[in-house]
Scaffold this motif. Structure first.
Motif, PDB file in Angstrom:
ATOM      1  N   VAL A 103     -14.761   2.707  12.006  1.00  0.00           N
ATOM      2  CA  VAL A 103     -13.624   2.343  11.156  1.00  0.00           C
ATOM      3  C   VAL A 103     -13.786   0.866  10.827  1.00  0.00           C
ATOM      4  N   ASP A 104     -14.110   0.587   9.586  1.00  0.00           N
ATOM      5  CA  ASP A 104     -14.196  -0.791   9.116  1.00  0.00           C
ATOM      6  C   ASP A 104     -13.687  -0.839   7.681  1.00  0.00           C
ATOM      7  N   LEU A 105     -13.852  -1.947   7.033  1.00  0.00           N
ATOM      8  CA  LEU A 105     -13.316  -2.097   5.683  1.00  0.00           C
ATOM      9  C   LEU A 105     -13.901  -1.086   4.708  1.00  0.00           C
ATOM     10  N   GLU A 106     -15.181  -0.797   4.852  1.00  0.00           N
ATOM     11  CA  GLU A 106     -15.833   0.140   3.941  1.00  0.00           C
ATOM     12  C   GLU A 106     -15.387   1.582   4.148  1.00  0.00           C
ATOM     13  N   THR A 107     -15.085   1.961   5.398  1.00  0.00           N
ATOM     14  CA  THR A 107     -14.735   3.352   5.689  1.00  0.00           C
ATOM     15  C   THR A 107     -13.245   3.562   5.926  1.00  0.00           C
ATOM     16  N   ALA A 108     -12.454   2.498   5.870  1.00  0.00           N
ATOM     17  CA  ALA A 108     -11.015   2.626   6.131  1.00  0.00           C
ATOM     18  C   ALA A 108     -10.365   3.595   5.154  1.00  0.00           C
ATOM     19  N   PHE A 109     -10.782   3.560   3.906  1.00  0.00           N
ATOM     20  CA  PHE A 109     -10.217   4.466   2.909  1.00  0.00           C
ATOM     21  C   PHE A 109     -10.485   5.924   3.292  1.00  0.00           C
ATOM     22  N   LEU A 110     -11.709   6.213   3.735  1.00  0.00           N
ATOM     23  CA  LEU A 110     -12.052   7.583   4.132  1.00  0.00           C
ATOM     24  C   LEU A 110     -11.276   8.021   5.370  1.00  0.00           C
ATOM     25  N   TRP A 111     -11.116   7.140   6.333  1.00  0.00           N
ATOM     26  CA  TRP A 111     -10.382   7.473   7.544  1.00  0.00           C
ATOM     27  C   TRP A 111      -8.893   7.632   7.247  1.00  0.00           C
ATOM     28  N   GLY A 112      -8.361   6.824   6.324  1.00  0.00           N
ATOM     29  CA  GLY A 112      -6.930   6.859   6.034  1.00  0.00           C
ATOM     30  C   GLY A 112      -6.526   7.904   5.004  1.00  0.00           C
ATOM     31  N   PRO A 114      -6.754  11.259   4.755  1.00  0.00           N
ATOM     32  CA  PRO A 114      -5.967  12.432   5.177  1.00  0.00           C
ATOM     33  C   PRO A 114      -4.501  12.092   5.428  1.00  0.00           C
ATOM     34  N   ALA A 115      -4.236  10.969   6.062  1.00  0.00           N
ATOM     35  CA  ALA A 115      -2.855  10.561   6.312  1.00  0.00           C
ATOM     36  C   ALA A 115      -2.134  10.260   4.999  1.00  0.00           C
ATOM     37  N   LEU A 116      -2.822   9.600   4.064  1.00  0.00           N
ATOM     38  CA  LEU A 116      -2.208   9.293   2.771  1.00  0.00           C
ATOM     39  C   LEU A 116      -1.870  10.557   1.986  1.00  0.00           C
ATOM     40  N   VAL A 117      -2.784  11.520   1.985  1.00  0.00           N
ATOM     41  CA  VAL A 117      -2.546  12.778   1.277  1.00  0.00           C
ATOM     42  C   VAL A 117      -1.386  13.540   1.914  1.00  0.00           C
ATOM     43  N   LEU A 118      -1.347  13.561   3.234  1.00  0.00           N
ATOM     44  CA  LEU A 118      -0.258  14.236   3.938  1.00  0.00           C
ATOM     45  C   LEU A 118       1.080  13.565   3.644  1.00  0.00           C
ATOM     46  N   ALA A 119       1.116  12.243   3.663  1.00  0.00           N
ATOM     47  CA  ALA A 119       2.353  11.516   3.366  1.00  0.00           C
ATOM     48  C   ALA A 119       2.784  11.748   1.917  1.00  0.00           C
ATOM     49  N   ALA A 120       1.850  11.710   0.978  1.00  0.00           N
ATOM     50  CA  ALA A 120       2.192  11.929  -0.435  1.00  0.00           C
ATOM     51  C   ALA A 120       2.724  13.348  -0.645  1.00  0.00           C
ATOM     52  N   GLY A 121       2.109  14.335   0.012  1.00  0.00           N
ATOM     53  CA  GLY A 121       2.596  15.713  -0.088  1.00  0.00           C
ATOM     54  C   GLY A 121       3.991  15.861   0.488  1.00  0.00           C
TER      55      GLY A 121
END
Length: 158
Positions: A103-112, A114-121
């Motif tokens: 988990v770093d700046l480059e992969t933070a978007f990929l790690w986050g 699923p949580a963003l999609v779940l929250a938006a849904g």
């Protein structure tokens, strides 16, 4: 009867576990030194086959996976540490080769994501339900009430 159940249960467990026990590592790839081979297996288990995507190179039968397995063993024979081998492969293929990328700046978007999609849904669902519940029903007009009364009172179709 009990022994028959045990045999059946054992057969089911073996049938389920058998595919996970099978490895793609070929006999000619195995190192003669058991310690080096164990290190190679540990490293390989954490590396993704770029052909198969969600399979470790230890489980994959793809040519690419075989090449990477051999490369890992070659680097270990040269005396490199496990981290040096991983760093070499990451430099060559990028973080995607790791089954669990850092988990770093480059992969933070990929790690986050699923949580963003779940929250938006969840938010969309909440607003959708609120809109459905807050919509008041329009009262019937006098003409509609008269027609409804006529339908309920009479047996004749309107």
């Amino acid at each position: 009867m009990t022994s028959l159940r045990r045999i059946l249960l054992l057969s089911i467990v073996l049938a389920v576990l058998a595919p996970s026990l099978a490895r793609a590592v070929q006999p000619d790839e195995i190192l003669p030194n058991p310690k080096l081979e164990a290190r190679a297996r540990a490293i390989s288990a954490g590396l993704r086959c770029l052909v198969c995507q969600n399979e470790s190179i230890d489980d994959s039968k793809a040519d690419f996976a075989r090449d990477v397995r051999l490369l890992v063993r070659e680097r270990l024979k040269l005396g490199e540490s496990d981290e040096q081998v991983r760093a070499f492969l990451v430099k060559r293929y990028g973080d995607f080769i790791l089954l669990k990328p850092p988990v770093d700046l480059e992969t933070a978007f990929l790690w986050g994501m699923p949580a963003l999609v779940l929250a938006a849904g969840g938010i969309a669902l909440l607003f959708g339900l609120r809109r459905l519940q807050s919509k008041p029903e329009a009262p019937l007009s006098q003409a509609e009430r008269d027609r409804l009364a006529a339908v309920l009172d009479a047996d004749t179709p309107v």
